[in-house]
Scaffold this motif. Structure first.
Motif, PDB file in Angstrom:
ATOM      1  N   ILE A 115     -54.350  57.917-118.190  1.00  0.00           N
ATOM      2  CA  ILE A 115     -55.719  57.386-118.105  1.00  0.00           C
ATOM      3  C   ILE A 115     -55.800  56.255-117.084  1.00  0.00           C
ATOM      4  O   ILE A 115     -56.750  56.162-116.301  1.00  0.00           O
ATOM      5  CB  ILE A 115     -56.178  56.908-119.500  1.00  0.00           C
ATOM      6  CG1 ILE A 115     -56.280  58.094-120.460  1.00  0.00           C
ATOM      7  CG2 ILE A 115     -57.508  56.164-119.402  1.00  0.00           C
ATOM      8  CD1 ILE A 115     -56.640  57.720-121.885  1.00  0.00           C
ATOM      9  N   MET A 116     -54.771  55.385-117.078  1.00  0.00           N
ATOM     10  CA  MET A 116     -54.797  54.233-116.184  1.00  0.00           C
ATOM     11  C   MET A 116     -54.717  54.635-114.714  1.00  0.00           C
ATOM     12  O   MET A 116     -55.404  54.070-113.860  1.00  0.00           O
ATOM     13  CB  MET A 116     -53.643  53.287-116.529  1.00  0.00           C
ATOM     14  CG  MET A 116     -53.796  52.553-117.851  1.00  0.00           C
ATOM     15  SD  MET A 116     -52.371  51.515-118.202  1.00  0.00           S
ATOM     16  CE  MET A 116     -52.406  50.421-116.801  1.00  0.00           C
ATOM     17  N   ILE A 117     -53.865  55.609-114.424  1.00  0.00           N
ATOM     18  CA  ILE A 117     -53.660  55.952-113.004  1.00  0.00           C
ATOM     19  C   ILE A 117     -54.533  57.117-112.561  1.00  0.00           C
ATOM     20  O   ILE A 117     -54.353  57.636-111.450  1.00  0.00           O
ATOM     21  CB  ILE A 117     -52.185  56.279-112.720  1.00  0.00           C
ATOM     22  CG1 ILE A 117     -51.778  57.578-113.429  1.00  0.00           C
ATOM     23  CG2 ILE A 117     -51.280  55.141-113.132  1.00  0.00           C
ATOM     24  CD1 ILE A 117     -50.409  58.060-113.013  1.00  0.00           C
ATOM     25  N   ARG A 118     -55.462  57.548-113.417  1.00  0.00           N
ATOM     26  CA  ARG A 118     -56.357  58.628-112.992  1.00  0.00           C
ATOM     27  C   ARG A 118     -57.115  58.268-111.715  1.00  0.00           C
ATOM     28  O   ARG A 118     -57.244  59.111-110.818  1.00  0.00           O
ATOM     29  CB  ARG A 118     -57.320  58.967-114.128  1.00  0.00           C
ATOM     30  CG  ARG A 118     -58.168  60.222-113.856  1.00  0.00           C
ATOM     31  CD  ARG A 118     -59.001  60.548-115.069  1.00  0.00           C
ATOM     32  NE  ARG A 118     -58.143  60.818-116.223  1.00  0.00           N
ATOM     33  CZ  ARG A 118     -58.581  60.845-117.482  1.00  0.00           C
ATOM     34  NH1 ARG A 118     -59.864  60.591-117.739  1.00  0.00           N
ATOM     35  NH2 ARG A 118     -57.745  61.106-118.466  1.00  0.00           N
ATOM     36  N   PRO A 119     -57.638  57.025-111.560  1.00  0.00           N
ATOM     37  CA  PRO A 119     -58.269  56.670-110.279  1.00  0.00           C
ATOM     38  C   PRO A 119     -57.299  56.731-109.108  1.00  0.00           C
ATOM     39  O   PRO A 119     -57.701  56.971-107.969  1.00  0.00           O
ATOM     40  CB  PRO A 119     -58.772  55.233-110.520  1.00  0.00           C
ATOM     41  CG  PRO A 119     -58.881  55.105-111.989  1.00  0.00           C
ATOM     42  CD  PRO A 119     -57.783  55.949-112.547  1.00  0.00           C
TER      43      PRO A 119
END
Length: 604
Positions: free
Chosen positions: A191-195
């Motif tokens: 979720i954190m590194i999705r961007p």
């Protein structure tokens, strides 16, 4: 391995290290806690056993014998409650004998020492090994029951088993916790590194020169800010790429135009570096000088004769100094050694900083132009000869007509008329004058230039014409410099010029008047000015003065000014005429002054 896996692995390892550390600390705390708890439990059991014995003795051994308060029954209850208790023994401190309980786990030497060392209210615990098994033996002496020492045997293996069982449970729970946390961490990292995936996609798009699709920004954290900046960077790169494409296209078109211009130019063009080595030539260069491009590249001044190379270096030096040079007529040599007259223009080639990086030399073949100029000169000579011939024929025909008429008249009258003879002699003199001046133009006399002071030459002419000036009420007003005015001249020809100019001034003032004469030295030249205050010359006639037989006077031939112009030109000087009707005419003669009296300054 993806960044997601790496990041999850790193966080998991960190978490694992923390959990292991926590587990070690927890196990250490648990073991110490269990030991402390067991010690407290053992001490409590010893205290309870001592109280049972005290109650038993205070009640009277005989009355409670065989009841539930008997020590044997109480010890059995303790063993039932605490299965780790193997034996309970009550020692007499003074005699060391067993008062109550059993004493099967013998260690007489050590036990007696602990019994003797016991103090009221004290509690001691020591390790015991009996028949290969490990046990714990406690020693407790109550303050109220100061004669007895209560000793209890505990099974140490059972306690160790309990500790290991709790340790196994802890390890199992820790492992499950770690596994669950790894899954949660992997999910949270995703979720954190999705961007970051979107950013990576955008970077890949930019690297593939696709700028149109921006990143959809849904977060306001650092990744969102980074995505915003990357969108801005992509937009700026798109703008700059469009500008670069346009600039590249313009440069490409300009390069094609320049190459087309250079290759299709009729002038020979070659580029050379700062050392004079050829780096590019066009087709006209190959055709004019006979070189192939491969043959001439890298050569230094291949078309310049040895005698003119210093001249070329001087031109390059002037260009490097920032000066602009006009076209220069010189000579060049072909591959076969033929000398060609050319007109050369050298221009610097600068970079964006204005620094000269190379030179462009343009050579124009002057052979055709020189041939054309020669033909023009010949045509002008023929035209001039024709004009002179026509003028001479016209001027001589008039007096010849008069002579023929008078001769026919005298032939008819058969008598000699003296007035007619005088008139015919006058016409013959006119014919002689015309022929004489024509001969001066057609075949000038041999001249010898000598050094003279132009002031002396003009003074001689003024003395010669002084009587004629008085006759016509003319006054010569002179302004002559005190400096020496040495020139190289043919004295008689120069006197003829001054006589012609002064006579024209006298004839322009039939009523008389002043003629202003001045001689001034200006730099390397000497200016002689003769100005009258006569009738003047119309502006439209000034441009025709000097043409053969063009004159504004009734008795003039038009050859005087022409002869004067030719004489002044042979002296490398100039003759300038300015006039205004009813105001006067000014003639300015400029001659080069001698620097000294050396023969090197004498004209040939």
């Amino acid at each position: 391995m993806s960044i997601k896996t790496k990041l999850s692995l790193v966080i998991s390892l960190m978490l694992f290290a923390v959990v292991i550390l926590y587990h070690l600390l927890s196990e250490y705390s648990m073991v110490n806690g269990i030991k402390s708890l067991m010690v407290d439990s053992m001490e409590s059991t010893s205290v309870q056993a001592a109280e049972y014995i005290l109650t038993y003795e205070e009640s009277g051994a005989e009355n409670v014998s065989g009841s539930s308060h008997a020590p044997a029954f109480l010890f059995h209850m303790l063993h039932t409650i605490n299965p780790y208790i193997k034996e309970t023994t009550v020692f007499d401190k003074e005699t060391g004998e067993v008062v109550y309980g059993s004493y099967m786990y013998l260690d007489a030497n050590n036990d007696q020492q602990y019994v003797q060392a016991s103090e009221p209210g004290s509690y001691a615990l020591r390790d015991l090994t009996f028949e290969g098994h490990e046990y714990l033996r406690s020693f407790y002496m109550s303050e109220k029951l100061s004669n007895y020492v209560v000793s209890i045997i505990y099974d140490r293996a059972s306690i160790t088993t309990l500790v290991e069982m709790k340790r196994d449970y802890t390890l199992m729970y820790t492992g499950l916790f770690l596994l669950l946390m790894i899954v949660v961490i992997y999910w949270l990292v995703g979720i954190m590194i999705r961007p970051l995936k979107d950013i990576l996609w955008k970077v890949n798009e930019v690297s593939s020169v696709r700028f149109h699709k921006p990143i959809q920004i849904k977060r306001k954290d650092e990744f969102g800010l980074l995505a915003l900046k990357i969108n801005a960077m992509s937009q700026n790169l798109s703008i700059y790429m469009n500008k670069l494409r346009k600039a590249f296209e313009e440069n490409r078109r300009m390069k094609e135009h320049l190459e087309s211009f250079i290759n299709h130019s009729n002038d020979a063009i070659h580029l050379m570096d700062l050392e004079g080595k050829v780096i590019q030539v066009n087709r006209a260069f190959e055709q004019l000088f006979g070189y192939e491009e491969a043959e001439v590249l890298g050569k230094k001044y291949p078309t310049i004769p040895e005698t003119h190379r210093m001249e070329k270096r001087q031109m390059i030096g002037l260009l490097l100094a920032g000066k602009k040079l006009p076209a220069q007529e010189t000579v060049r040599v072909t591959r076969t050694g033929e000398i060609l007259p050319v007109s050369v223009t050298v221009s610097p080639i600068r970079d964006s900083d204005g620094t000269i990086r190379a030179f462009a030399s343009t050579c124009r073949d002057m052979r055709s132009r020189n041939r054309m100029e020669e033909l023009l000169r010949r045509s002008e000579k023929l035209t001039t000869v024709g004009q002179l011939a026509a003028g001479v024929a016209h001027e001589i025909r008039n007096p010849l007509t008069t002579l023929r008429g008078f001769l026919q008249l005298q032939l008819q009258s058969k008598s000699l008329n003296l007035s007619h003879v005088t008139l015919m002699l006058s016409e013959l003199d006119r014919i002689n004058l015309i022929v004489g001046e024509f001969l001066i133009l057609a075949k000038p006399q041999a001249t010898k230039f000598v050094t003279k002071d132009v002031r002396d030459v003009l003074q001689d002419v003024l003395r010669f014409l002084d009587s004629e000036a008085h006759l016509h009420n003319i006054v010569f007003r002179t302004v002559i410099t005190e400096e020496h005015c040495l020139i190289s001249c043919e004295e008689n020809q120069l006197k003829q010029v001054f006589i012609n100019l002064l006579k024209n001034g006298i004839e322009a003032m039939p009523q008389g008047g002043p003629i202003h004469i001045s001689i001034q030295k200006k730099g390397g030249s000497i200016a002689i000015s003769i100005t009258d205050e006569g009738v003047g010359i119309p502006e439209e006639m000034i441009s025709k003065i000097g043409d053969p037989f063009f004159t504004g006077k009734e008795t003039g031939t038009g050859l005087g000014i022409m002869v004067s112009q030719r004489i002044i030109s042979s002296h490398q000087g100039t003759l300038d005429i300015q006039s205004q009707v009813n105001v006067g005419t000014s003639v300015k003669v400029t001659l080069p002054a001698l620097k000294g009296e050396g023969k090197g300054d004498i004209l040939e």
